[in-house]
Design an enzyme around this catalytic site. Structure first.
Site, PDB file in Angstrom:
ATOM      1  CD  GLU A  45      -2.985   0.945   2.346  1.00 20.59           C
ATOM      2  OE1 GLU A  45      -2.917  -0.016   3.151  1.00 20.59           O
ATOM      3  OE2 GLU A  45      -3.942   1.739   2.316  1.00 20.59           O
ATOM      4  CG  ASN A 193      -9.537  -1.907   1.220  1.00 25.04           C
ATOM      5  OD1 ASN A 193      -9.213  -3.075   1.471  1.00 25.04           O
ATOM      6  ND2 ASN A 193      -9.362  -0.921   2.090  1.00 25.04           N
ATOM      7  CD  GLU A 194     -10.396  -2.728   5.838  1.00 21.09           C
ATOM      8  OE1 GLU A 194     -10.417  -1.639   6.417  1.00 21.09           O
ATOM      9  OE2 GLU A 194      -9.712  -3.701   6.250  1.00 21.09           O
ATOM     10  CE1 TYR A 262      -3.502  -6.309   8.806  1.00 21.36           C
ATOM     11  CE2 TYR A 262      -5.790  -5.643   8.624  1.00 21.36           C
ATOM     12  CZ  TYR A 262      -4.507  -5.686   8.113  1.00 21.36           C
ATOM     13  OH  TYR A 262      -4.227  -5.108   6.894  1.00 21.36           O
ATOM     14  CD  GLU A 317      -6.121  -4.897   4.073  1.00 21.34           C
ATOM     15  OE1 GLU A 317      -6.023  -4.527   5.261  1.00 21.34           O
ATOM     16  OE2 GLU A 317      -6.538  -4.175   3.152  1.00 21.34           O
ATOM     17  CD  GLN A 366       0.236  -2.494   3.765  1.00 16.94           C
ATOM     18  OE1 GLN A 366       1.040  -1.824   3.144  1.00 16.94           O
ATOM     19  NE2 GLN A 366      -0.975  -2.038   4.079  1.00 16.94           N
TER      20      GLN A 366
END
Ligand code: AHR
Length: 513
Positions: A45, A193-194, A262, A317, A366
Site C-alpha cells: 500500500e 476495499n473495506e 488481523y 489482508e 504488508q
C-alpha cells in the site's frame, strides 16, 4: 522378571500416552484439492515506507542499486520467496487513489494528500507503469484494487482498458503514448476495499448493488485476459456481510469475496511488537488461530449459496498488528517482526492450506516496512524477517495437492485459557514428494509428535527449522541473520512411523521421499 514386565508396561504406557497426546494421521489417497499458489500473495500500500523508501527509492538513486527506481535487493528477495501476487495500491488508500494522476511524465503528475496514512503529500511518482513493470521484474501477478469509495465507474473501467486492451482505444493509445506498447493483462481486480469502513462506510445491501454496477462495466478488454473480480469482504466475524453479498451478487460476476482479519490483541491496546509479555503473546496467537473459525464460518455461508465453491474466499489482508516502533510516525505502521510473527505466519498458512477448497487467494499485510512485513529496510540496508523465512520454507506447498489430516495436540495453557500447541498441514507435490509443515506455538514445552504414514511409502525424511533462543528475538540491521532456517535433525522415520520433536516456538517443514 517381574521388574522387567513392570518396566515394559510403563514404557508402553508412556509411549501410548505420548501417542495419545500429540498425533497426526493422514489420508494420502485423498490428496485431490490444489493449494493455490495465490495463497502466497502479498500487499503493498501507499502507506509509510512500503512504497516510498521501501520498494521505490527513485530513479536517480545512486546509493541503492535499483531498476527504474525499484530496489534490486527487494526484487531478488521476493523472487526467491515466489510471491504469487501483489495487491496495490491499498488498502484504505485505494479508495482515494486516482490512477490517472500516476501516469505520464513524473514532473507533471499532480500530488495529493494521503489522508489515511500520516497526512503526507503523495507526489504520484510511483504509479501504474511503475507497479506493473515491478511485478514483471518480480515475476508475480498484479492485483489492482480499484477506487470505488471516491472514484467512478468510468474511472475504473478506463483503468482496466488502459492496462489490458491490446487494440486501438483512447486508453490503450494513452498507454502507448506513455511508453508501453503491449498490455500487462491484469487478471485480479478488487472492486473497492473495506466498503464497510474506510472504503465508504456502506451497508452490505448498498455495497452489493454498487458492486453489481461496477462489475457490469469491467471486462477483460483482451481475448487473453479473463478478469477475476474480488468484492470487498467482511471485517473479521461480520458474517452478515458475507451472507448479504453471496445472496445479492450474481456469482458469474464474482470471482472472489474478500475477508480481512488481523491478529491483534485489542484495537486500543495492541501492545509492543518486540517487548511483549507471554500474556500478550498468548492473546495474539488466540487472535491468529481464530482465522480457522472465521474461514469455517464464512465458508459455510458461502456453501449455502455456492455449493460448488465457484467463488473463492480471498483473505486479502491478514497478519499481526502491534503498536508502532517508538519514535516512528504513528500513521506509518512500522513494526519489528519476531518469532511471534513466525508463529502467526506458520499457523495461518496451515489454516489456509487446510481450507484450500475455498481459500484460494490471500495477501499478507504488508510486504515492506509496514505491519507484518517480510522485508525491512533502512537506507541501503535490507533485512529478511522471520515471517519471510516461514513463507520461503512453506512455498513448497504452492500448487501441490493438499493431504487431508487429523491432528491431536497437547494444549498450550496460560492461566485459565488454552490453545492447541501444534498445527500442521501437508501436501503432495508433482514429483510425489510429501511436505509437512508443523508449528509448535508453546513457548516453553517441546512437543513430541507421532505421525502415522500408513498409505504412503517413504524412505527418507529431511527438513528445515526456524526457531531462536527467545520468542522476542528478531533480525536487526546490525544482526540480520540472527534468525534463519537451519537443517532439522529432530525427525526419525521408522517404517510407517515418523516421530518429530518440535522445540518450543518453532516452525518445521519436512520433506518425505
Ligand atoms: O493494512 C493497513 C490497513 O488495514 C488497510 O489500508 C486497510 O484496508 C485495513 O484496515
Amino acid at each position: 522378571m517381574k521388574r522387567f514386565a513392570l518396566l515394559l508396561t510403563c514404557t508402553t504406557l508412556i509411549a501410548f500416552n505420548m501417542l495419545a497426546q500429540n498425533n497426526l494421521t493422514f489420508n494420502v489417497s485423498a490428496a485431490k484439492t490444489t493449494i493455490s499458489r495465490q495463497i502466497y500473495g502479498h500487499f503493498a500500500e501507499h502507506l509509510g515506507h512500503c512504497i516510498y523508501g521501501g520498494f521505490y527509492v527513485g530513479e536517480g538513486n545512486t546509493k541503492i542499486p535499483n531498476s527504474n527506481g525499484v530496489r534490486t535487493d527487494i526484487v531478488d528477495a521476493l523472487k526467491k520467496l515466489k510471491i504469487a501476487n501483489l495487491r496495490w495500491p491499498g488498502g484504505c488508500f485505494a479508495d482515494t487513489y486516482h490512477w490517472k494522476d500516476g501516469i505520464g511524465p513524473k514532473d507533471k503528475r499532480p500530488s495529493m494528500v494521503n489522508t489515511w496514512w500520516g497526512g503526507v503529500t503523495e507526489d504520484n511518482s510511483f504509479g501504474t507503469h511503475d507497479f506493473l513493470n515491478m511485478c514483471e521484474l518480480i515475476g508475480t501477478q498484479p492485483y489492482l484494487a480499484g477506487n470505488v469509495g471516491s472514484g467512478t465507474v468510468q474511472e475504473l473501467i478506463d483503468w482496466v482498458q488502459y492496462v489490458n486492451f491490446d487494440g486501438k482505444s483512447p486508453m490503450s493509445d494513452l498507454r502507448r503514448q506513455n511508453g508501453r506498447e503491449k498490455p500487462w493483462n491484469v487478471t485480479y481486480w478488487g472492486v473497492g476495499n473495506e466498503a464497510w469502513g474506510c472504503g465508504g462506510n456502506m451497508t452490505p445491501e448498498y455495497y452489493a448493488d454498487v458492486y453489481r454496477k461496477y462489475a457490469t462495466f469491467m471486462t477483460g478488454w483482451s481475448n487473453e485476459t479473463k478478469i477475476f473480480r474480488i468484492a470487498s469482504g467482511a471485517n473479521s466475524k461480520d458474517y452478515n456481510w458475507t451472507e448479504v453479498l453471496m445472496k445479492k451478487i450474481p456469482h458469474n460476476m464474482l470471482g472472489g469475496l474478500a475477508l480481512h482479519h488481523y491478529s491483534v490483541i485489542e484495537w486500543n491496546k495492541k501492545g509492543p511488537a518486540v517487548d511483549f509479555t507471554e500474556q500478550q503473546y498468548f492473546q495474539t496467537m488466540k487472535s491468529a488461530l481464530f482465522m480457522d473459525s472465521l474461514v469455517i464460518k464464512h465458508s459455510a455461508i458461502m456453501d449455502k449459496y455456492d455449493p460448488q465453491k465457484r467463488v473463492a474466499l480471498v483473505v486479502d489482508e491478514w497478519g499481526g498488528w502491534y503498536d508502532v516502533e517508538a519514535g516512528t510516525n504513528p500513521g506509518f505502521l512500522y513494526q519489528q517482526n519476531t518469532m511471534r510473527d513466525a508463529m502467526i505466519a506458520g499457523a495461518t498458512l496451515n489454516i489456509f492450506h487446510n481450507h484450500c477448497d475455498r481459500v484460494r487467494m490471500a495477501n499478507l499485510a504488508q510486504t515492506v516496512n509496514v505491519l507484518q512485513a517480510v522485508i525491512l529496510t533502512k537506507e541501503e540496508k535490507m533485512i529478511l524477517t522471520p515471517t519471510y523465512h516461514v513463507m520461503e520454507m512453506y512455498n513448497v506447498h504452492q500448487d501441490a495437492k493438499l493431504i487431508p489430516l487429523k491432528i491431536k495436540s497437547n494444549d498450550y495453557k496460560l492461566g485459565n485459557e488454552k490453545l492447541p500447541a501444534l498445527s500442521a498441514s501437508a501436501s503432495l507435490d508433482s514429483n510425489g514428494a510429501m511436505h509437512i509443515s508443523l508449528v509448535n506455538i508453546d513457548p516453553k514445552a517441546t512437543q513430541d509428535l507421532a505421525i502415522n504414514l500408513e498409505g504412503g511409502n517413504y524412505k527418507t525424511v529431511s527438513g528445515r527449522i526456524l526457531t531462536s533462543a527467545k520468542l522476542q528475538d528478531h533480525n536487526t540491521f546490525e544482526e540480520p541473520a540472527k534468525i534463519k532456517p537451519a537443517a532439522f535433525q529432530g525427525a526419525t522415520l521408522k517404517g510407517k512411523s515418523l516421530n518429530v520433536k518440535m522445540p518450543p516456538f518453532s516452525v518445521v517443514v519436512l520433506e518425505l521421499k
